[in-house]
Design a protein around this motif. Structure first.
Motif, mmCIF file in Angstrom:
data_model
loop_
_atom_site.group_PDB
_atom_site.id
_atom_site.type_symbol
_atom_site.label_atom_id
_atom_site.label_comp_id
_atom_site.label_asym_id
_atom_site.label_seq_id
_atom_site.Cartn_x
_atom_site.Cartn_y
_atom_site.Cartn_z
ATOM 1 N N HIS A 63 0.857 -1.176 0.000
ATOM 2 C CA HIS A 63 0.000 0.000 0.000
ATOM 3 C C HIS A 63 0.894 1.226 0.000
ATOM 4 C CE1 HIS A 63 -3.410 -2.570 0.616
ATOM 5 N NE2 HIS A 63 -2.764 -3.161 1.605
ATOM 6 N N GLY A 64 1.139 1.759 -1.165
ATOM 7 C CA GLY A 64 1.997 2.927 -1.280
ATOM 8 C C GLY A 64 3.373 2.558 -1.788
ATOM 9 N N PRO A 65 4.193 3.573 -2.008
ATOM 10 C CA PRO A 65 5.472 3.363 -2.699
ATOM 11 C C PRO A 65 6.640 2.911 -1.823
ATOM 12 C CG PRO A 65 5.118 5.686 -2.326
ATOM 13 C CD PRO A 65 3.875 4.977 -1.834
ATOM 14 N N ALA A 66 6.396 2.500 -0.578
ATOM 15 C CA ALA A 66 7.505 2.043 0.269
ATOM 16 C C ALA A 66 8.281 0.966 -0.483
ATOM 17 C CB ALA A 66 6.978 1.494 1.583
ATOM 18 N N PRO A 67 9.607 0.968 -0.405
ATOM 19 C CA PRO A 67 10.393 0.026 -1.200
ATOM 20 C C PRO A 67 10.219 -1.434 -0.798
ATOM 21 C CG PRO A 67 11.830 1.343 0.196
ATOM 22 C CD PRO A 67 10.453 1.898 0.333
ATOM 23 N N GLY A 124 16.263 3.825 -3.101
ATOM 24 C CA GLY A 124 17.092 4.858 -2.497
ATOM 25 C C GLY A 124 16.613 5.299 -1.129
ATOM 26 N N GLU A 125 15.328 5.105 -0.847
ATOM 27 C CA GLU A 125 14.800 5.456 0.481
ATOM 28 C C GLU A 125 15.498 4.663 1.585
ATOM 29 O OE1 GLU A 125 10.544 5.222 0.752
ATOM 30 O OE2 GLU A 125 10.334 5.896 -1.321
ATOM 31 N N LEU A 126 15.992 3.475 1.249
ATOM 32 C CA LEU A 126 16.661 2.643 2.250
ATOM 33 C C LEU A 126 18.047 3.181 2.604
ATOM 34 C CD1 LEU A 126 15.695 -0.921 0.995
ATOM 35 C CD2 LEU A 126 14.686 0.375 2.878
ATOM 36 N N LEU A 127 18.553 4.146 1.824
ATOM 37 C CA LEU A 127 19.847 4.766 2.131
ATOM 38 C C LEU A 127 19.735 5.817 3.230
ATOM 39 C CD1 LEU A 127 21.174 5.393 -1.496
ATOM 40 C CD2 LEU A 127 21.889 3.594 0.085
ATOM 41 N N VAL A 128 18.534 6.326 3.418
ATOM 42 C CA VAL A 128 18.336 7.450 4.340
ATOM 43 C C VAL A 128 18.847 7.167 5.754
ATOM 44 C CG1 VAL A 128 16.596 8.962 5.384
ATOM 45 C CG2 VAL A 128 16.481 8.412 2.946
ATOM 46 N N LEU A 142 19.548 6.091 -7.474
ATOM 47 C CA LEU A 142 19.780 5.917 -6.030
ATOM 48 C C LEU A 142 20.368 7.186 -5.418
ATOM 49 C CD1 LEU A 142 21.338 2.350 -5.954
ATOM 50 C CD2 LEU A 142 19.285 3.037 -4.723
ATOM 51 N N ALA A 143 21.352 7.755 -6.100
ATOM 52 C CA ALA A 143 22.010 8.964 -5.594
ATOM 53 C C ALA A 143 21.031 10.128 -5.519
ATOM 54 C CB ALA A 143 23.196 9.322 -6.481
ATOM 55 N N ARG A 144 20.129 10.201 -6.479
ATOM 56 C CA ARG A 144 19.124 11.275 -6.470
ATOM 57 C C ARG A 144 18.270 11.193 -5.208
ATOM 58 N NH1 ARG A 144 16.187 11.362 -11.885
ATOM 59 N NH2 ARG A 144 18.297 11.800 -12.484
ATOM 60 N N SER A 145 17.892 9.975 -4.810
ATOM 61 C CA SER A 145 17.117 9.807 -3.573
ATOM 62 C C SER A 145 17.922 10.257 -2.361
ATOM 63 C CB SER A 145 16.704 8.343 -3.386
ATOM 64 O OG SER A 145 15.745 7.977 -4.331
ATOM 65 N N ALA A 146 19.208 9.877 -2.323
ATOM 66 C CA ALA A 146 20.063 10.273 -1.201
ATOM 67 C C ALA A 146 20.234 11.787 -1.169
ATOM 68 C CB ALA A 146 21.419 9.577 -1.302
ATOM 69 N N ALA A 147 20.437 12.393 -2.329
ATOM 70 C CA ALA A 147 20.612 13.851 -2.393
ATOM 71 C C ALA A 147 19.371 14.563 -1.875
ATOM 72 C CB ALA A 147 20.927 14.288 -3.830
ATOM 73 N N THR A 148 18.209 14.087 -2.267
ATOM 74 C CA THR A 148 16.956 14.683 -1.803
ATOM 75 C C THR A 148 16.841 14.559 -0.286
ATOM 76 O OG1 THR A 148 15.867 14.224 -3.907
ATOM 77 C CG2 THR A 148 14.438 14.576 -2.006
#
Length: 158
Positions: free
Chosen positions: A30-34, A83-87, A121-127
């Motif tokens: 349910h939703g975009p969670a990886p 990339g959310e998992l890099l946070v 992936l890097a774009r997610s980390a940068a954000t």
């Protein structure tokens, strides 16, 4: 009682009708969670890397499957979600990092894949870090064979 904004309402409606799947097991989410809750629970912290290296999770189980989907699944949204998992590995760097650099793909592999998973992936980390994304800070100077066809010793040499 506070009502949701139009954007929040549309986002919730989109998530309701979207067909997101866990990147680890392909179960509907349910939703975009990886990853789904079951796959998230299977993640192990990474062994202690050198001080200048950040590693969020050990490369095992559902994470291996998720990374393979990110690289070979043909969908650039997959590495963005992953990339959310890099946070968590970057939380303590908030405000200290001003730019993020991705590893460039060779021209042939970029053409065949259609996107650079490292850039996504890097774009997610940068954000997450509030940092600027650098696209041309590193240049690939030679094409290398795909790592999947090499044994461990050959991967190290490559």
């Amino acid at each position: 009682m506070r009502l949701p904004s139009a954007r929040q309402g549309l986002s919730a409606l989109f998530d309701l009708f979207s067909h997101y799947a866990c990147l680890g097991c392909a179960a509907r989410t349910h939703g975009p969670a990886p990853l789904c809750a079951s796959c998230l629970a299977c993640l192990e912290p990474a062994p202690a890397p050198p001080a200048e290296v950040r590693v969020a999770w050990a490369f095992d189980g559902p994470l291996v499957r998720a990374v393979h989907r990110a690289k070979f699944g043909g969908d650039p949204s997959v590495p963005r979600r992953l990339g959310e998992l890099l946070v968590p590995a970057c939380d303590d760097l908030q405000g200290e990092i001003d730019r993020v650099v991705s590893v460039p793909l060779g021209a042939k592999r970029l053409f065949l894949r259609g996107y650079n998973q490292s850039t996504e992936l890097a774009r997610s980390a940068a954000t997450a870090l509030g940092a600027r994304m650098e696209y041309e800070a590193v240049e690939r100077i030679r094409e290398t064979p795909t790592q999947t066809a090499l044994d461990r010793a050959a991967r190290r040499r490559n």
